[in-house]
Scaffold this active site. Sequence first.
Site, PDB file in Angstrom:
ATOM      1  N   SER A 151       0.846  -1.212  -0.088  1.00 27.75           N
ATOM      2  CA  SER A 151      -0.011  -0.049  -0.033  1.00 27.75           C
ATOM      3  C   SER A 151       0.902   1.349   0.020  1.00 27.75           C
ATOM      4  O   SER A 151       0.503   2.203  -0.536  1.00 27.75           O
ATOM      5  CB  SER A 151      -1.081  -0.095   1.201  1.00 27.75           C
ATOM      6  OG  SER A 151      -0.304  -0.203   2.358  1.00 27.75           O
ATOM      7  N   HIS A 199      -5.201  -4.113  -2.372  1.00 31.37           N
ATOM      8  CA  HIS A 199      -4.927  -3.221  -3.301  1.00 31.37           C
ATOM      9  C   HIS A 199      -4.841  -3.576  -4.529  1.00 31.37           C
ATOM     10  O   HIS A 199      -4.686  -2.760  -5.567  1.00 31.37           O
ATOM     11  CB  HIS A 199      -3.617  -2.412  -3.061  1.00 31.37           C
ATOM     12  CG  HIS A 199      -3.690  -1.466  -1.728  1.00 31.37           C
ATOM     13  ND1 HIS A 199      -4.038   0.155  -1.805  1.00 31.37           N
ATOM     14  CD2 HIS A 199      -3.476  -1.709  -0.209  1.00 31.37           C
ATOM     15  CE1 HIS A 199      -4.439   0.526  -0.581  1.00 31.37           C
ATOM     16  NE2 HIS A 199      -3.850  -0.583   0.440  1.00 31.37           N
ATOM     17  N   LYS A 257     -11.582  -0.515  -1.058  1.00 37.19           N
ATOM     18  CA  LYS A 257     -11.014   0.436  -2.037  1.00 37.19           C
ATOM     19  C   LYS A 257     -11.510   0.022  -3.498  1.00 37.19           C
ATOM     20  O   LYS A 257     -12.585   0.740  -3.853  1.00 37.19           O
ATOM     21  CB  LYS A 257      -9.383  -0.586  -2.180  1.00 37.19           C
ATOM     22  CG  LYS A 257      -8.479  -0.102  -1.487  1.00 37.19           C
ATOM     23  CD  LYS A 257      -8.312  -0.428   0.195  1.00 37.19           C
ATOM     24  CE  LYS A 257      -7.381  -0.003   1.195  1.00 37.19           C
ATOM     25  NZ  LYS A 257      -7.628  -0.025   2.513  1.00 37.19           N
TER      26      LYS A 257
END
Length: 410
Positions: A187, A216, A247
């Site tokens: 990240s 991610h 996300k």
Amino acid sequence: MADLLDRFAPLMAQRDALFNENGADPFQVKMDEVLSQTEAVIEGRRTILVGTNNYLGLTFAPEALDAAHAALDAYGTGTTGSRVANGTYGGHKELEQALCDFYGMKHAMVFSTGFLANLGILSTLMGPEDYILMDADCHASIYDGVRGSQAQIIRFKHNDAADLDKRLARLAGKPGNKLIVVEGIYSMLGDRAPLKEIVAVKKKYENVFLLSDEAHSLGVLGKYGRGLPEEVGCEEDVDFIVGTFSKSVGTVGGFCVSNHPQFDTLRLVCRAYVFTASLPPSVVASATVNLGLVQKGGALRKRLMRNAKKLQTGLSALGLQVASEDSPVVAVVAPDPQTAAVFWRGLIEAGVYVNLALPPATPFGYSLLRASLCAAHTEEQIDDVIAIFADVASRLGLIAPAEPQRTAVG
């Protein structure tokens, strides 16, 4: 007599020195109005958002909004209970089945956040005779999860399959299971795990399992957005995939999927699942819809990576150090925390929001201006972001000022 929190005094002094002297305090940022996936009003200014992790821009997907409104009207604002009490509604089971279908796995558990998913799974999987081998740059939720386990914890060098191999070799022949823990996309810097190499190391030894945190990379990598294992063709070799809905899926919540035959045992013994209130039905409904949009989102992924490449190339061309290439996370390395804080404040005042990330929360002691791209960013917005970075960086003396354009004389 010492106060309860006096042990944190050095940290608070560091915070005051960084933020109070220059007015740069990321903890005080609030969005007074959200205008779209890519813009908000901050301190009365229209601001381009380049630090939200909203990779596919699904927070305002009309289908998800409609589903959330319908669930809110039908089931109310929350479940008021854990999954093992009164907190399992039909939508929760539908979401878990949607995850199984999406990943082609037999089992799925939904948690109330991605942090709780890592905390719950990692603190439960391995026992006192077992070993967890984790990449040194793993997320805080992974660190907290492994600390909650009774296993012996071994860190290997970041993205170093050879170092992992050495450490597993030392454990060869010892009783107990071994669990390797990595992330698809890390990240802070946006770099990827060398997953093929790690799988090759895993296969050399017995009783070794692999968990990948795809927080991610879900929605970002792979033809259907299933993350790094799909991208590199080793999904069958990853025993547990943990992820989040906060996300690319555009809402909140976490999950774990697996083909392990005894996976459902975790529903009885995973404390972060058993003792936490379940997700509200409106969140579950929007996550289910957006997961389908992720699967069909090939065009969004292409646009996201095109935007990321444009920003990475533009900032690098200015002379700024960008930590990784080919990633939706574009992290600019500042020379020190003080400069990073002033840089971040200058960006905010000029209408660009990024994340300020400082040591010890960052790899290599880096001070970072961390941007994350969105498929909904326009080329004009990215051009504006690059121009504002250039202006602030030149005023700080980090790059040379742009030379004025000369008009040709006929």
